[in-house]
Enzyme design. Structure first.
Site, PDB file in Angstrom:
ATOM      1  N   TRP A   1      -2.831  -2.724  -1.663  1.00 56.14           N
ATOM      2  CA  TRP A   1      -2.378  -4.078  -2.022  1.00 56.14           C
ATOM      3  C   TRP A   1      -3.149  -4.998  -1.079  1.00 56.14           C
ATOM      4  O   TRP A   1      -2.907  -5.000   0.130  1.00 56.14           O
ATOM      5  CB  TRP A   1      -0.873  -4.177  -1.799  1.00 56.14           C
ATOM      6  CG  TRP A   1      -0.234  -5.407  -2.345  1.00 56.14           C
ATOM      7  CD1 TRP A   1       0.205  -5.612  -3.618  1.00 56.14           C
ATOM      8  CD2 TRP A   1       0.070  -6.607  -1.627  1.00 56.14           C
ATOM      9  NE1 TRP A   1       0.761  -6.864  -3.732  1.00 56.14           N
ATOM     10  CE2 TRP A   1       0.693  -7.499  -2.534  1.00 56.14           C
ATOM     11  CE3 TRP A   1      -0.123  -7.036  -0.307  1.00 56.14           C
ATOM     12  CZ2 TRP A   1       1.122  -8.774  -2.169  1.00 56.14           C
ATOM     13  CZ3 TRP A   1       0.303  -8.302   0.052  1.00 56.14           C
ATOM     14  CH2 TRP A   1       0.914  -9.151  -0.878  1.00 56.14           C
TER      15      TRP A   1
ATOM     16  N   CYS B   1       0.821  -1.211   0.000  1.00 59.99           N
ATOM     17  CA  CYS B   1       0.000   0.000   0.000  1.00 59.99           C
ATOM     18  C   CYS B   1       0.858   1.265   0.000  1.00 59.99           C
ATOM     19  O   CYS B   1       1.889   1.318   0.656  1.00 59.99           O
ATOM     20  CB  CYS B   1      -0.873   0.041   1.238  1.00 59.99           C
ATOM     21  SG  CYS B   1      -1.872  -1.425   1.449  1.00 59.99           S
TER      22      CYS B   1
ATOM     23  N   HIS C   1      21.115 -35.262  -7.318  1.00 58.36           N
ATOM     24  CA  HIS C   1      20.297 -35.794  -6.229  1.00 58.36           C
ATOM     25  C   HIS C   1      18.806 -35.551  -6.460  1.00 58.36           C
ATOM     26  O   HIS C   1      18.024 -35.581  -5.516  1.00 58.36           O
ATOM     27  CB  HIS C   1      20.755 -35.193  -4.899  1.00 58.36           C
ATOM     28  CG  HIS C   1      22.188 -35.471  -4.602  1.00 58.36           C
ATOM     29  ND1 HIS C   1      22.627 -36.697  -4.128  1.00 58.36           N
ATOM     30  CD2 HIS C   1      23.307 -34.724  -4.784  1.00 58.36           C
ATOM     31  CE1 HIS C   1      23.942 -36.662  -4.002  1.00 58.36           C
ATOM     32  NE2 HIS C   1      24.384 -35.471  -4.396  1.00 58.36           N
TER      33      HIS C   1
ATOM     34  N   GLU D   1      10.127 -13.854 -11.346  1.00 56.50           N
ATOM     35  CA  GLU D   1       9.421 -12.599 -11.074  1.00 56.50           C
ATOM     36  C   GLU D   1       9.050 -11.856 -12.346  1.00 56.50           C
ATOM     37  O   GLU D   1       7.957 -11.306 -12.457  1.00 56.50           O
ATOM     38  CB  GLU D   1      10.329 -11.652 -10.276  1.00 56.50           C
ATOM     39  CG  GLU D   1      10.582 -12.034  -8.868  1.00 56.50           C
ATOM     40  CD  GLU D   1      11.507 -11.012  -8.209  1.00 56.50           C
ATOM     41  OE1 GLU D   1      11.034 -10.306  -7.326  1.00 56.50           O
ATOM     42  OE2 GLU D   1      12.696 -10.916  -8.586  1.00 56.50           O
TER      43      GLU D   1
ATOM     44  N   ARG E   1       5.361   0.354  -5.930  1.00 64.36           N
ATOM     45  CA  ARG E   1       5.284  -0.503  -4.752  1.00 64.36           C
ATOM     46  C   ARG E   1       4.365  -1.697  -4.973  1.00 64.36           C
ATOM     47  O   ARG E   1       4.433  -2.673  -4.227  1.00 64.36           O
ATOM     48  CB  ARG E   1       4.763   0.310  -3.551  1.00 64.36           C
ATOM     49  CG  ARG E   1       5.693   1.410  -3.128  1.00 64.36           C
ATOM     50  CD  ARG E   1       5.005   2.387  -2.210  1.00 64.36           C
ATOM     51  NE  ARG E   1       4.770   1.829  -0.889  1.00 64.36           N
ATOM     52  CZ  ARG E   1       5.613   1.946   0.131  1.00 64.36           C
ATOM     53  NH1 ARG E   1       6.728   2.601  -0.019  1.00 64.36           N
ATOM     54  NH2 ARG E   1       5.334   1.423   1.302  1.00 64.36           N
TER      55      ARG E   1
ATOM     56  N   GLU F   1      19.575 -16.397  -7.365  1.00 66.05           N
ATOM     57  CA  GLU F   1      19.108 -15.056  -7.704  1.00 66.05           C
ATOM     58  C   GLU F   1      18.645 -15.007  -9.166  1.00 66.05           C
ATOM     59  O   GLU F   1      17.626 -14.381  -9.483  1.00 66.05           O
ATOM     60  CB  GLU F   1      20.226 -14.036  -7.423  1.00 66.05           C
ATOM     61  CG  GLU F   1      19.947 -12.608  -7.829  1.00 66.05           C
ATOM     62  CD  GLU F   1      18.740 -11.967  -7.145  1.00 66.05           C
ATOM     63  OE1 GLU F   1      18.152 -12.565  -6.234  1.00 66.05           O
ATOM     64  OE2 GLU F   1      18.367 -10.869  -7.569  1.00 66.05           O
TER      65      GLU F   1
ATOM     66  N   LYS G   1       6.857  -3.868  -3.925  1.00 69.12           N
ATOM     67  CA  LYS G   1       8.260  -3.467  -3.784  1.00 69.12           C
ATOM     68  C   LYS G   1       8.708  -3.533  -2.333  1.00 69.12           C
ATOM     69  O   LYS G   1       9.794  -3.974  -2.018  1.00 69.12           O
ATOM     70  CB  LYS G   1       8.432  -2.038  -4.325  1.00 69.12           C
ATOM     71  CG  LYS G   1       9.861  -1.528  -4.265  1.00 69.12           C
ATOM     72  CD  LYS G   1      10.746  -2.293  -5.223  1.00 69.12           C
ATOM     73  CE  LYS G   1      12.210  -1.967  -5.071  1.00 69.12           C
ATOM     74  NZ  LYS G   1      13.054  -3.009  -5.673  1.00 69.12           N
TER      75      LYS G   1
ATOM     76  N   ASN H   1      -2.009   1.628   5.843  1.00 65.11           N
ATOM     77  CA  ASN H   1      -1.069   0.626   5.344  1.00 65.11           C
ATOM     78  C   ASN H   1      -0.685  -0.220   6.546  1.00 65.11           C
ATOM     79  O   ASN H   1      -0.272   0.309   7.560  1.00 65.11           O
ATOM     80  CB  ASN H   1       0.159   1.331   4.746  1.00 65.11           C
ATOM     81  CG  ASN H   1       1.197   0.345   4.236  1.00 65.11           C
ATOM     82  OD1 ASN H   1       0.932  -0.860   4.160  1.00 65.11           O
ATOM     83  ND2 ASN H   1       2.358   0.857   3.884  1.00 65.11           N
ATOM     84  N   GLY H   2      -0.854  -1.537   6.444  1.00 61.75           N
ATOM     85  CA  GLY H   2      -0.516  -2.413   7.572  1.00 61.75           C
ATOM     86  C   GLY H   2      -1.633  -3.403   7.827  1.00 61.75           C
ATOM     87  O   GLY H   2      -2.544  -3.553   6.997  1.00 61.75           O
TER      88      GLY H   2
END
Ligand code: F6R
Length: 611
Positions: A73, A2, A507, A491, A27, A484, A606, A99-100
């Site tokens: 979000w 958010c 393996h 992504e 974000r 990475e 983000k 936000n939260g």
């Protein structure tokens, strides 16, 4: 996650808020909304992009000098118009953005329903807002006092902005565990989740601390703690230019940020790595060198790409400093009740400095007496402030959701730290130290060389962009680089990718190998080289397609691999700083070939400010 923007002053708030929301789009979000005070409360909100909200408000009266805006979000309730923020309280007087996450919202909601409250969304935010309204009415107190009482009752994280149609001269804000920056203008204030919406108006900002409430008027900013005691706002000067958060001629922020790396790595080394004096100056380390020299172990915590930087640093620290290092996912570290002894050194690695999992892990380690060292990109962020000491990575604002330049900044800072500590400790001799200092100093030029012509990497990406799966393999320092590379590809191109230590292939993962499977080997010239050449042969024998990242001039790999991306020769300790660059480009070009939104991949945020 958010994004929050607020404005109060002499300008029309709506365009400032909308522009700010666009600056925060990176974000990640799924809906947007604004509330304006304009002779009453006007709220507009819409599922989708900020542009959809703009379209929905065409022709509406958008006047008013006070406004708050939000990009959401989704956490509680699906993305929809009704779940978008701002929410309005039952009596229609208050509007709030948040936000939260409010963890105990369910019990409070039940209490409010018993008191006759109705809810028009599935969000925890609407519960908190009505809780504030209920307290205000029942206690006949000010909004500020009601907020203070409410915040003492709730469990969770929040950054909130609150407006009241009966007080068109004030925005009230509060934070705990979710960032809030206030920009100080002349007769105006700007509020936001980070500095990017503020930078074009003012460079003077105040970072609000946890458990603080800000009472913001056009020409006044009052900060108080939850005990109603005034706090002195600490004004910081932003070291950031508008150009840093704009694309500057590149098609995407991600590409711009990949190409910025010669400069950002240089900025990280600048003033710290002094090859002419064989010296490394890092104040955070210098001032706390005993903590590192005495440490019986170092625990590195982070998430995602930052966790990969920690894995590489584990190899480097153990080699150069001979201190045992454990690398932990912040989320797991926090919740499995880890053994932390006084004197343990915790190195927290985070681009944003706001990742909730990392933040909570650090809070609990700090309580247990650990020394916390932050390797953080965002200046003034929560993790930076929570740490006892630290080193900024100086990569500048990273807008593309996928981390690129922040990762190489983390590697550069961590490598310098290991060199400095190892040398002080005597586990790294003068000759090797001098050699590595010079090698590290040469990295920006070598990265520039890789970026001189990327057209062959683009062709390779286009050739394999229709593959459904990829394997990424590496050994030693290049093993985390393989992880990475796989994360970046997932992504950005939505291609399923797995990273493994090359030897682990036998393996299990080798069962996947067939003609259609591209296998990326990170196979630069190092002490594992002969072994990885054998692994390449094993894949070729099973008809897998091999794409290699190899050292310039390597004929052996060139003959074996289907496609090669070269990097300049360097010491193996430095190699990840170079070998990751072609992998960033590979995923970028694969995403572009698939016509995807590479800067804002689906479902990603983000700055992950919820646990
Ligand atoms: C991947 C990526 C994420 C972040 C992770 C931690 O490209 O960007 O995996 O690395 O969310 O974020 P920070 O470093 O901000 O703590």
């Amino acid at each position: 996650m958010c994004g929050i923007v607020g404005y109060i002053g002499h300008r029309n708030a709506y365009p400032v808020v909308i522009k700010g929301l666009k600056r925060l789009e990176y974000r990640g979000y799924d809906s947007a909304g604004v509330a304006l005070l304009n002779g009453g409360l006007k709220v507009h909100k819409k599922k989708g992009k900020v542009a959809d909200l703009e379209e929905a408000t065409l022709g509406k009266n958008l006047d008013g000098n006070v406004g708050i805006g939000h990009t959401r979000w989704a956490t509680h309730g699906e993305p929809s118009d009704r779940n978008s923020h701002p929410h309005v309280s039952n009596n229609g007087e208050l509007a709030m953005i948040h936000n939260g996450i409010i963890e105990n919202y369910a019990s409070i909601k039940q209490e409010l329903i018993n008191n006759g409250y109705q809810f028009h969304s599935d969000t925890d935010t609407e519960v908190l807002l009505n809780f504030i309204e209920d307290i205000k009415i029942n206690n006949q107190c000010t909004l500020e006092e009601a907020l203070r009482i409410a915040l003492r009752r709730i469990v969770g994280a929040y950054c909130i902005l609150l407006i009241d149609q009966n007080d068109p001269e004030t925005i009230i804000a509060a934070r705990k565990g979710s960032p809030l920056v206030i920009g100080i203008g002349k007769g105006e204030h700007f509020l936001a989740s980070d500095a990017s919406p503020i930078i074009e108006y003012t460079k003077e900002v105040v970072y609000v601390n946890d458990y603080e409430i800000a009472i913001v008027k056009a020409d006044e900013l009052i900060l108080k703690n939850l005990g109603n005691e005034k706090q002195t706002p600490f004004i910081t000067k932003l070291d950031m230019e508008l150009a840093h958060i704009e694309k500057g001629g590149y098609d995407h922020f991600m590409l711009k940020e990949i190409f910025e790396q010669p400069q950002t790595i240089y900025d990280c080394l600048r003033g710290r790595l002094l090859p002419e004096h064989d010296e490394i100056v890092m104040r955070g380390i210098d001032n706390h060198i005993d903590s590192f020299l005495k440490a019986s172990r170092i625990v590195m915590v982070g998430c995602g790409t930052s966790w990969h930087a920690a894995l590489i640093a584990e190899y480097i620290f153990e080699e150069l400093c001979r201190i045992p290092v454990e690398v932990e996912y912040a989320s797991e570290f926090r919740y499995r009740n880890p053994v932390i002894n006084e004197g343990d050194v915790i190195i927290a690695i985070s681009q944003s400095g706001e990742t909730a999992d990392t933040l909570v892990a650090l809070e609990s380690a700090k309580e247990k007496g650990a020394f916390i060292f932050g390797v953080v990109n965002a200046v003034g962020s929560s993790i930076a402030r929570l740490s006892h000491a630290g080193a900024y990575t100086h990569a500048g604002p990273e807008i593309g959701v996928a981390s690129t330049k922040a990762f190489t900044g983390q590697l550069a800072a961590l490598t310098m730290m290991a060199l400095k500590i190892g040398y002080k400790k005597g586990t790294l001799n003068q000759e090797r130290y001098t050699q590595l200092v010079r090698e590290l100093y040469a990295v920006p030029e070598k990265v520039k060389e890789i970026l001189t012509d990327t057209s062959h990497i683009k062709k390779i990406a286009e050739k394999y962009a229709s593959a459904s799966d990829f394997l990424f393999l590496g050994r030693g320092y290049n093993f985390p680089v393989a992880l990475e590379g796989a994360l970046k590809l997932k992504e950005i191109s939505y291609i399923h990718a797995e990273g493994y230590p090359a030897a682990e292939m036998k393996h299990g993962p080798i069962a996947l190998v067939e003609e259609t499977l591209p296998v990326v080997f990170v196979a630069t010239h190092d002490s594992y080289y002969e072994k990885i050449v054998s692994n390449v042969q094993e894949i070729k024998a099973r008809k897998g397609k091999v794409i290699a990242v190899a050292t310039e001039g390597d004929q052996q790999i060139s003959h074996m691999a289907d496609d090669v991306m070269f990097v300049p020769a360097c010491d193996e300790i430095i190699a990840p700083l170079l070998s990751v660059i072609p992998l960033q480009l590979l995923s970028y070009y694969a995403g572009v070939a698939k016509e995807l939104d590479v800067d804002k991949p689906r479902n990603l945020a983000k700055s992950v400010t919820v646990e």
